[in-house]
Scaffold this motif. Structure first.
Motif, PDB file in Angstrom:
ATOM      1  N   LEU A 524       0.810  -0.706   0.500  1.00 39.72           N
ATOM      2  CA  LEU A 524       0.000   0.113   0.201  1.00 39.72           C
ATOM      3  C   LEU A 524       1.048   1.006  -0.319  1.00 39.72           C
ATOM      4  O   LEU A 524       0.251   2.836   0.344  1.00 39.72           O
ATOM      5  CB  LEU A 524      -0.734  -0.217   1.156  1.00 39.72           C
ATOM      6  N   VAL A 525       1.942   1.200  -0.225  1.00 45.20           N
ATOM      7  CA  VAL A 525       2.877   2.415  -0.256  1.00 45.20           C
ATOM      8  C   VAL A 525       2.752   3.215  -1.387  1.00 45.20           C
ATOM      9  O   VAL A 525       2.808   4.486  -1.332  1.00 45.20           O
ATOM     10  CB  VAL A 525       4.669   2.092   0.046  1.00 45.20           C
ATOM     11  N   GLY A 526       1.863   2.536  -1.993  1.00 46.18           N
ATOM     12  CA  GLY A 526       2.426   3.250  -3.677  1.00 46.18           C
ATOM     13  C   GLY A 526       0.570   4.107  -3.542  1.00 46.18           C
ATOM     14  O   GLY A 526       0.492   4.437  -4.914  1.00 46.18           O
ATOM     15  N   ALA A 527      -0.109   3.213  -2.440  1.00 40.90           N
ATOM     16  CA  ALA A 527      -1.573   4.027  -2.388  1.00 40.90           C
ATOM     17  C   ALA A 527      -1.159   5.491  -1.989  1.00 40.90           C
ATOM     18  O   ALA A 527      -0.332   5.961  -1.807  1.00 40.90           O
ATOM     19  CB  ALA A 527      -2.716   3.807  -1.516  1.00 40.90           C
ATOM     20  N   GLY A 528      -2.332   6.802  -3.106  1.00 40.95           N
ATOM     21  CA  GLY A 528      -1.805   8.014  -2.921  1.00 40.95           C
ATOM     22  C   GLY A 528      -3.421   9.035  -3.226  1.00 40.95           C
ATOM     23  O   GLY A 528      -4.352   8.061  -4.018  1.00 40.95           O
ATOM     24  N   PRO A 529      -4.094   9.944  -2.916  1.00 39.54           N
ATOM     25  CA  PRO A 529      -4.652  10.183  -3.340  1.00 39.54           C
ATOM     26  C   PRO A 529      -4.389  10.982  -4.791  1.00 39.54           C
ATOM     27  O   PRO A 529      -3.936  11.631  -5.643  1.00 39.54           O
ATOM     28  CB  PRO A 529      -4.725  11.505  -2.405  1.00 39.54           C
ATOM     29  N   ALA A 530      -5.629  11.463  -5.641  1.00 38.73           N
ATOM     30  CA  ALA A 530      -5.817  12.313  -6.251  1.00 38.73           C
ATOM     31  C   ALA A 530      -7.415  12.757  -6.875  1.00 38.73           C
ATOM     32  O   ALA A 530      -8.383  11.388  -6.567  1.00 38.73           O
ATOM     33  CB  ALA A 530      -5.923  12.139  -7.266  1.00 38.73           C
ATOM     34  N   ARG A 531      -7.866  13.124  -6.984  1.00 27.87           N
ATOM     35  CA  ARG A 531      -9.342  14.485  -6.896  1.00 27.87           C
ATOM     36  C   ARG A 531      -9.139  14.964  -8.322  1.00 27.87           C
ATOM     37  O   ARG A 531      -8.428  15.859  -8.659  1.00 27.87           O
ATOM     38  CB  ARG A 531      -9.783  15.042  -5.926  1.00 27.87           C
ATOM     39  N   PRO A 532     -10.710  15.206  -8.723  1.00 25.86           N
ATOM     40  CA  PRO A 532     -10.736  15.764 -10.061  1.00 25.86           C
ATOM     41  C   PRO A 532     -11.022  17.741 -10.317  1.00 25.86           C
ATOM     42  O   PRO A 532     -11.275  18.351  -8.918  1.00 25.86           O
ATOM     43  CB  PRO A 532     -12.506  15.762 -10.169  1.00 25.86           C
ATOM     44  N   ALA A 533      -9.995  17.727 -10.769  1.00 21.41           N
ATOM     45  CA  ALA A 533      -9.678  19.576 -10.866  1.00 21.41           C
ATOM     46  C   ALA A 533     -10.824  19.896 -10.810  1.00 21.41           C
ATOM     47  O   ALA A 533     -11.715  19.513 -11.342  1.00 21.41           O
ATOM     48  CB  ALA A 533      -8.850  19.824 -11.780  1.00 21.41           C
ATOM     49  N   PRO A 534     -11.298  21.655  -9.686  1.00 18.60           N
ATOM     50  CA  PRO A 534     -11.766  22.159  -9.961  1.00 18.60           C
ATOM     51  C   PRO A 534     -13.089  22.551 -11.029  1.00 18.60           C
ATOM     52  O   PRO A 534     -13.516  22.839 -11.653  1.00 18.60           O
ATOM     53  CB  PRO A 534     -11.551  23.443  -8.766  1.00 18.60           C
TER      54      PRO A 534
END
Length: 573
Positions: A524-534
């Motif tokens: 899980l060290v490669g997991a990370g957040p990503a959200r659509p740009a506003p």
């Protein structure tokens, strides 16, 4: 008609309203006095030493025009969008059900709710939740951000898999004006979809494998994280707990834990201190108990010493007397697949009475079959047997020499070997020996006898189900999976770790333990957040909305008002 703003930051221009009013409040108005001559004004206009005073602005056309200028500019800068009637926006969410997502279930629902709330401004959302594996059923449907609660039905227990087919189905469901959201835990850009990753780098230590050494067991433990880890572990068996101490594991290191089943215990469980990823924190095991194959050898076949040595050394094979109850009969002598051999396991070596008159031969043709494929048949030297006049219905030739069958599989579990060991190197041929070992394993797998087996999650299982005796059930800690007779090729261990049993009616066919062993999902060290740009979310909301038709008129009005304030301010000056 509902209105939204493409650039809501433009509304900050409304801060100019209090600024204009404040300027007018602090504006000084000179006192008025009557004088007959100009030199008398010096006496009536002394300096005011008190500074500026706040005075309520008098009715002023200039103030009104300046306020209108600020309002017009704020309206133009915010870029209003008008919805075309009551708009409904289809949103199809593909939920990643790989095992690593189990560590971020709570965060997934909160993040998805926030995204749906941002999409729901001025529209009504029709939300559909799909699994990332197209073979699974939809997770649910709902309206608005509350539909995010449906991801509680997700089962994050799959291994690494391609979500592409599920995303393609989602695009078809969403349509041209709809939105596709891919909810995952590893940033993974997908064309045509908003990617919402809720993961974060997470340390994890867990069990990865299991082996047995005599009466003992050996379990492998791996640190999938980036930091040293200290974990306490224990053994649970028969209602008792044995605290085995602590183990320190460096990043990426694999340690081996060894032990034995307590006396009288047939099941055991290894338990680690829990972390965010719980699937590999426990390892269930059963004492292995493979099925045995009882083999009876006829007097003629007993004369083949190499064959009796092979049977004695074959794993899980017990040689019994010719008259005893057996699962397989081994014979030598008569050629052909006779009617007496049909419908029962029968291994027969054909002995040719005219062996000396036969010509030596090499080179064979091998059919595609689990018994014969990928074996080195080129080294086989033999004397060509006579042609076989007729094969019974359902029999298949596996190995040929020209048009002469050398190895024939009967319609049941029969096997006829027409390579006479006395005139060939069959006793030393790797192909022949491995084919016989495979055949013994196939027959043993079909013996209706209970066994104890340790499996990985979803590992295919083979049991000897009795035809016509009903469905086969896999009973695990997560529930019961039922397989009909025509679906036994799909029989597999449970998807959740723990003990399980396989039953058919009142007969128990297998006791087992399923364990998690997918190191790719455990890292899980490669997991990370990503959200659509506003701006992307704003562009999605604008689909199906119209620009303000009076935008040009508002700009001209703002320009005219600014010119009017400039003219009035010169007049007052």
């Amino acid at each position: 008609m509902p209105v939204t703003f493409a650039e809501p930051l433009g509304l900050f221009a409304l801060l100019g309203v209090p600024a204009v009013i404040l300027i007018h409040l602090l504006r000084q108005h000179p006192p008025q006095a009557l004088a007959t001559t100009l030199f008398l004004l010096q006496a009536v206009a002394p300096e005011d030493m008190r500074g500026r005073r706040v005075e309520w602005p008098r009715r002023s056309l200039l103030l009104l025009l300046q306020l209108l200028v600020v309002l017009a500019l704020a309206w133009v800068l915010a870029q209003p969008r008008w919805a075309q009637g009551a708009r409904r926006l289809p949103v199809v969410v593909v939920v990643d059900e790989s095992a690593s997502m189990s560590a971020f279930q709570e965060a997934a629902q909160a993040e998805l709710t926030a995204l749906l709330e941002s999409l729901a401004q001025g529209v009504t959302l029709d939300v559909t939740l799909l699994s990332s594996h197209p073979s699974r059923e939809a997770l649910g449907r709902g309206e608005g951000p509350r539909a995010a609660a449906g991801i509680s039905a997700a089962r994050p227990d799959l291994g690494a898999h391609d979500a592409g087919p599920a995303l393609e189905v989602a695009r078809q469901r969403a349509g041209q004006d709809g939105v596709v959201v891919y909810l995952t835990d590893h940033p993974d850009p997908r064309p045509g979809a908003l990617v919402l990753s809720v993961g974060r780098p997470t340390e994890n230590v867990g069990f990865t494998g299991l082996a047995f050494e005599g009466e003992g067991w050996a379990a492998t433990l791996q640190n999938h994280g980036a930091q040293d880890a200290l974990r306490r572990w224990r053994l649970e068996a028969g209602g008792a707990q044995i605290d085995a101490g602590e183990v320190k594991v460096a990043p990426g290191e694999v340690r081996v834990l060894r032990g034995a089943f307590p006396p009288g215990a047939e099941r055991a469980r290894l338990v680690l201190d829990a972390d965010a990823f719980t699937l590999d924190d426990t390892l269930d095991m059963v004492r292995p108990r493979p099925k045995t194959l009882r083999v009876a050898v006829s007097r003629d076949a007993a004369g083949l010493s190499w064959l009796t040595r092979l049977l004695a050394r074959a794993p899980h094979v017990v040689v019994v007397g010719e008259g005893e109850a057996a699962d397989l009969m081994v014979d030598a002598g008569k050629d052909g697949v006779g009617a007496e051999a049909l419908g029962q396991p029968w291994l027969r070596f054909a002995l040719d009475p005219r062996l000396e008159a036969r010509q030596p031969a090499v080179g064979v043709t091998v059919e595609q079959d689990a018994l014969t494929e990928d074996l080195p048949w080129s080294g086989l030297v033999f004397r060509r047997p006579p042609r076989l006049e007729k094969l019974p219905p359902g029999a298949r030739t596996l190995v040929w020499k020209g048009d002469v069958p050398l190895v024939v599989a009967g319609p049941g579990q029969d096997l006829l070997v027409r390579i006479d060991p006395r005139g060939s190197n069959a006793a030393r041929s790797v192909a022949v020996l491995l084919m016989l070992v495979r055949y013994l394993d196939q027959v043993r797998a079909r013996v209706p006898r209970e066994e104890a087996y340790n499996a990985e999650l979803r590992e295919p299982l083979t049991v000897a189900a009795v035809e016509g005796a009903g469905d086969v059930e896999v009973r695990g800690e997560g529930g019961v999976a039922r397989y009909s007779q025509d679906r036994l090729q799909l029989l597999a261990a449970p998807a959740r770790p723990g003990a399980f049993e396989v039953w058919q009616g009142e007969a128990r066919l297998m006791v087992g333990a399923a364990r998690f062993a997918d190191v790719r999902e455990a890292a899980l060290v490669g997991a990370g957040p990503a959200r659509p740009a506003p701006q992307v979310v704003a562009a999605v909301r604008e689909v199906g909305q119209a620009d303000d038709p009076l935008r040009g008129a508002w700009m001209l009005a703002a320009l005219g008002l600014m010119l009017g304030t400039f003219w009035l301010s010169r007049g007052e000056a």
